[in-house]
Motif scaffolding. Structure first.
Motif, PDB file in Angstrom:
ATOM      1  N   ASP A  96       0.833  -1.203   0.000  1.00  0.00           N
ATOM      2  CA  ASP A  96       0.000   0.000   0.000  1.00  0.00           C
ATOM      3  C   ASP A  96       0.869   1.255   0.000  1.00  0.00           C
ATOM      4  OD1 ASP A  96      -2.364  -1.447   0.067  1.00  0.00           O
ATOM      5  OD2 ASP A  96      -2.358  -1.560   2.262  1.00  0.00           O
ATOM      6  N   PRO A  97       0.408   2.325  -0.614  1.00  0.00           N
ATOM      7  CA  PRO A  97       1.175   3.582  -0.631  1.00  0.00           C
ATOM      8  C   PRO A  97       1.483   4.081   0.776  1.00  0.00           C
ATOM      9  CG  PRO A  97      -0.607   3.680  -2.218  1.00  0.00           C
ATOM     10  CD  PRO A  97      -0.828   2.437  -1.412  1.00  0.00           C
ATOM     11  N   ILE A  98       2.656   4.693   0.917  1.00  0.00           N
ATOM     12  CA  ILE A  98       3.128   5.205   2.202  1.00  0.00           C
ATOM     13  C   ILE A  98       3.422   6.687   2.041  1.00  0.00           C
ATOM     14  CG2 ILE A  98       4.944   5.033   3.944  1.00  0.00           C
ATOM     15  CD1 ILE A  98       5.356   2.132   2.493  1.00  0.00           C
ATOM     16  N   VAL A  99       2.820   7.514   2.881  1.00  0.00           N
ATOM     17  CA  VAL A  99       3.072   8.959   2.859  1.00  0.00           C
ATOM     18  C   VAL A  99       4.005   9.293   4.017  1.00  0.00           C
ATOM     19  CG1 VAL A  99       2.070  11.257   3.044  1.00  0.00           C
ATOM     20  CG2 VAL A  99       0.854   9.462   1.779  1.00  0.00           C
ATOM     21  N   ILE A 100       5.080  10.015   3.708  1.00  0.00           N
ATOM     22  CA  ILE A 100       6.077  10.373   4.715  1.00  0.00           C
ATOM     23  C   ILE A 100       6.052  11.880   4.951  1.00  0.00           C
ATOM     24  CG2 ILE A 100       8.546  10.398   5.273  1.00  0.00           C
ATOM     25  CD1 ILE A 100       8.834   7.825   3.718  1.00  0.00           C
ATOM     26  N   ASP A 101       5.767  12.259   6.195  1.00  0.00           N
ATOM     27  CA  ASP A 101       5.797  13.660   6.645  1.00  0.00           C
ATOM     28  C   ASP A 101       4.935  14.582   5.796  1.00  0.00           C
ATOM     29  OD1 ASP A 101       7.527  12.757   8.562  1.00  0.00           O
ATOM     30  OD2 ASP A 101       9.335  13.519   7.588  1.00  0.00           O
ATOM     31  N   GLY A 102       3.902  14.041   5.185  1.00  0.00           N
ATOM     32  CA  GLY A 102       3.012  14.863   4.372  1.00  0.00           C
ATOM     33  C   GLY A 102       3.670  15.466   3.148  1.00  0.00           C
ATOM     34  N   GLN A 103       4.855  14.962   2.774  1.00  0.00           N
ATOM     35  CA  GLN A 103       5.609  15.545   1.660  1.00  0.00           C
ATOM     36  C   GLN A 103       5.870  14.581   0.519  1.00  0.00           C
ATOM     37  OE1 GLN A 103       9.117  17.975   2.899  1.00  0.00           O
ATOM     38  NE2 GLN A 103       8.615  17.276   4.961  1.00  0.00           N
ATOM     39  N   ALA A 112      -0.833   3.295  -8.063  1.00  0.00           N
ATOM     40  CA  ALA A 112      -0.455   4.653  -8.458  1.00  0.00           C
ATOM     41  C   ALA A 112      -1.188   5.677  -7.589  1.00  0.00           C
ATOM     42  CB  ALA A 112      -0.774   4.883  -9.927  1.00  0.00           C
ATOM     43  N   VAL A 113      -0.519   6.794  -7.315  1.00  0.00           N
ATOM     44  CA  VAL A 113      -1.083   7.861  -6.491  1.00  0.00           C
ATOM     45  C   VAL A 113      -1.027   9.160  -7.279  1.00  0.00           C
ATOM     46  CG1 VAL A 113      -0.860   9.195  -4.372  1.00  0.00           C
ATOM     47  CG2 VAL A 113      -0.385   6.732  -4.359  1.00  0.00           C
ATOM     48  N   ASP A 114      -2.162   9.813  -7.424  1.00  0.00           N
ATOM     49  CA  ASP A 114      -2.229  11.063  -8.174  1.00  0.00           C
ATOM     50  C   ASP A 114      -2.416  12.217  -7.198  1.00  0.00           C
ATOM     51  OD1 ASP A 114      -2.406  12.978 -10.091  1.00  0.00           O
ATOM     52  OD2 ASP A 114      -4.454  12.478 -10.729  1.00  0.00           O
ATOM     53  N   ASP A 115      -1.316  12.772  -6.732  1.00  0.00           N
ATOM     54  CA  ASP A 115      -1.361  13.908  -5.813  1.00  0.00           C
ATOM     55  C   ASP A 115      -0.188  14.818  -6.144  1.00  0.00           C
ATOM     56  OD1 ASP A 115      -1.321  15.750  -3.739  1.00  0.00           O
ATOM     57  OD2 ASP A 115      -1.935  14.299  -2.232  1.00  0.00           O
ATOM     58  N   PRO A 116      -0.433  15.879  -6.900  1.00  0.00           N
ATOM     59  CA  PRO A 116       0.651  16.764  -7.320  1.00  0.00           C
ATOM     60  C   PRO A 116       1.326  17.479  -6.158  1.00  0.00           C
ATOM     61  CG  PRO A 116      -1.493  17.710  -7.857  1.00  0.00           C
ATOM     62  CD  PRO A 116      -1.742  16.305  -7.416  1.00  0.00           C
ATOM     63  N   GLY A 117       0.720  17.455  -4.976  1.00  0.00           N
ATOM     64  CA  GLY A 117       1.328  18.112  -3.825  1.00  0.00           C
ATOM     65  C   GLY A 117       2.376  17.269  -3.121  1.00  0.00           C
ATOM     66  N   LEU A 118       2.546  16.013  -3.561  1.00  0.00           N
ATOM     67  CA  LEU A 118       3.494  15.111  -2.925  1.00  0.00           C
ATOM     68  C   LEU A 118       4.610  14.716  -3.887  1.00  0.00           C
ATOM     69  CD1 LEU A 118       1.047  12.641  -1.111  1.00  0.00           C
ATOM     70  CD2 LEU A 118       2.311  14.535  -0.075  1.00  0.00           C
ATOM     71  N   MET A 119       5.834  14.630  -3.373  1.00  0.00           N
ATOM     72  CA  MET A 119       6.912  14.032  -4.148  1.00  0.00           C
ATOM     73  C   MET A 119       6.548  12.578  -4.400  1.00  0.00           C
ATOM     74  SD  MET A 119      10.882  13.372  -3.057  1.00  0.00           S
ATOM     75  CE  MET A 119      11.268  15.120  -2.932  1.00  0.00           C
ATOM     76  N   ASP A 120       6.655  12.139  -5.625  1.00  0.00           N
ATOM     77  CA  ASP A 120       6.222  10.792  -6.007  1.00  0.00           C
ATOM     78  C   ASP A 120       7.433   9.878  -6.208  1.00  0.00           C
ATOM     79  OD1 ASP A 120       3.743   9.171  -7.162  1.00  0.00           O
ATOM     80  OD2 ASP A 120       5.450   8.801  -8.476  1.00  0.00           O
ATOM     81  N   ILE A 121       7.473   8.782  -5.460  1.00  0.00           N
ATOM     82  CA  ILE A 121       8.529   7.778  -5.619  1.00  0.00           C
ATOM     83  C   ILE A 121       7.864   6.434  -5.854  1.00  0.00           C
ATOM     84  CG2 ILE A 121      10.441   6.551  -4.534  1.00  0.00           C
ATOM     85  CD1 ILE A 121      11.090   9.047  -2.956  1.00  0.00           C
ATOM     86  N   VAL A 122       8.165   5.810  -6.992  1.00  0.00           N
ATOM     87  CA  VAL A 122       7.618   4.504  -7.309  1.00  0.00           C
ATOM     88  C   VAL A 122       8.717   3.457  -7.151  1.00  0.00           C
ATOM     89  CG1 VAL A 122       8.012   4.892  -9.788  1.00  0.00           C
ATOM     90  CG2 VAL A 122       6.466   3.073  -9.027  1.00  0.00           C
ATOM     91  N   ILE A 123       8.419   2.385  -6.429  1.00  0.00           N
ATOM     92  CA  ILE A 123       9.393   1.332  -6.171  1.00  0.00           C
ATOM     93  C   ILE A 123       8.815   0.004  -6.641  1.00  0.00           C
ATOM     94  CG2 ILE A 123      10.635   0.034  -4.389  1.00  0.00           C
ATOM     95  CD1 ILE A 123      11.792   2.796  -4.846  1.00  0.00           C
ATOM     96  N   THR A 131      11.041  -0.667   0.740  1.00  0.00           N
ATOM     97  CA  THR A 131       9.910  -0.055   0.049  1.00  0.00           C
ATOM     98  C   THR A 131       9.404   1.178   0.769  1.00  0.00           C
ATOM     99  OG1 THR A 131       8.348  -1.422   1.259  1.00  0.00           O
ATOM    100  CG2 THR A 131       9.160  -2.291  -0.833  1.00  0.00           C
ATOM    101  N   GLY A 132       9.840   1.370   1.998  1.00  0.00           N
ATOM    102  CA  GLY A 132       9.304   2.447   2.818  1.00  0.00           C
ATOM    103  C   GLY A 132       8.398   1.912   3.901  1.00  0.00           C
ATOM    104  N   THR A 133       8.086   0.615   3.848  1.00  0.00           N
ATOM    105  CA  THR A 133       7.230   0.029   4.870  1.00  0.00           C
ATOM    106  C   THR A 133       7.972  -0.135   6.193  1.00  0.00           C
ATOM    107  OG1 THR A 133       7.805  -2.221   4.185  1.00  0.00           O
ATOM    108  CG2 THR A 133       5.876  -1.217   3.156  1.00  0.00           C
TER     109      THR A 133
END
Length: 287
Positions: A96-103, A112-123, A131-133
């Motif tokens: 599942d997608p992981i959001v770190i520090d709201g950034q 896939a996550v469509d949020d232009p306000g977040l830096m996007d990293i695909v692994i 993976t960030g988990t």
């Protein structure tokens, strides 16, 4: 492909629920260094899967014999597993997608996550760690997000999936040199760099000694690896760190902090910050 399963048994009088979970996380990280590809966890047990041709019982026993959580010991039993690719099964499920520090959001190719306000990293991971988990990965990425990496040269020690290298480049680093002892990690880092369309990354196969073939110094050195390797490799990491540069390390427990801080102090480093998640720790030093 023939696989073996290892059932890991944790023993100790101080095994609270939190310590048991932290110990299982550490067992998985250590076993991965000896070739284990994937894991499943029950309430009381951790089961790891390894290809028969990669199974090294002696190395596994040795790395678990020096278990870094006081009062906790680990042993294991082996048996032949059902003949299927356990790692491929994990890859198919994804994470599942992981959001770190709201950034920053970290996700796989299936989520896939469509949020232009977040830096996007695909692994597109070849195993779960990286993976960030995991707490340590989140700690390291969070620190990079808060750092001034613009135009900096970065070294990623034990790159795994390449997530730290990719995060550094997306935070403005000018270039990254990454290395890992596992061939799959080198290939996976290169693959994920292409997925994220980041450039100026060189990925090398080997341990800290590959730096003898790398010219120049680094503004940031990143290492999310276990305590024993950190203690052994810190002198070499310091040798390639520019004056005033930053060394950011994780992959160890709260109990290991004093030992690593003392080693860093002997090498002329100054502790700048620290953070924790569960019982996992991250330290940032300045040269």
């Amino acid at each position: 492909m023939q696989y073996y399963s290892a059932i890991f048994h944790l023993k100790g009088d101080s095994l609270t629920a939190d310590i048991r979970q932290s110990a299982m996380d550490l067992v998985a990280a250590l076993a991965a260094e000896t070739g284990f590809e994937s894991f499943e966890q029950t309430e009381d047990e951790l089961i790891g899967y390894v290809r028969a041709d990669l199974l090294d019982q002696e190395s596994l026993s040795a790395i678990l014999g020096d278990f870094p959580i006081p009062g906790v010991t680990v042993d294991f039993t082996l048996e032949e597993a059902e003949n299927k690719d356990w790692n491929a099964e994990w890859e198919e499920a994804g994470f599942d997608p992981i959001v770190i520090d709201g950034q920053c959001v970290i996700h796989d190719t299936k989520h896939a996550v469509d949020d232009p306000g977040l830096m996007d990293i695909v692994i597109d991971a070849k195993m779960a760690f990286g993976t960030g988990t995991h707490d340590t990965t989140r700690l390291m990425v969070g620190t990079l997000l808060a750092s001034d990496l613009k135009g900096k040269r970065v070294l990623d020690c034990g790159c795994g999936t390449g997530i730290l290298s990719i995060a550094a480049l997306k935070c403005g680093a000018s270039s990254v040199v990454a290395y890992d002892i596992d061939e799959w990690s080198v290939e996976n880092t290169q693959h994920n760099a292409q997925l994220n369309q980041v450039e100026n990354i060189e990925v090398l196969l080997g341990d800290i000694h590959v730096l003898s073939h790398v010219s120049g110094m680094f503004d940031y050195v990143l290492a999310n690896i276990n305590r024993n390797i950190l203690l052994e490799d810190l002198p070499s990491m310091c040798e390639v760190l520019v004056p005033g540069g930053s060394l950011i390390i994780s992959g160890f427990y709260e109990e290991d902090t004093a030992l690593l801080v003392e080693k860093a102090k002997e090498l002329g480093l100054t502790l700048q910050s620290s953070s924790s998640s569960g019982n996992w720790k991250m330290l940032s030093f300045c040269s």
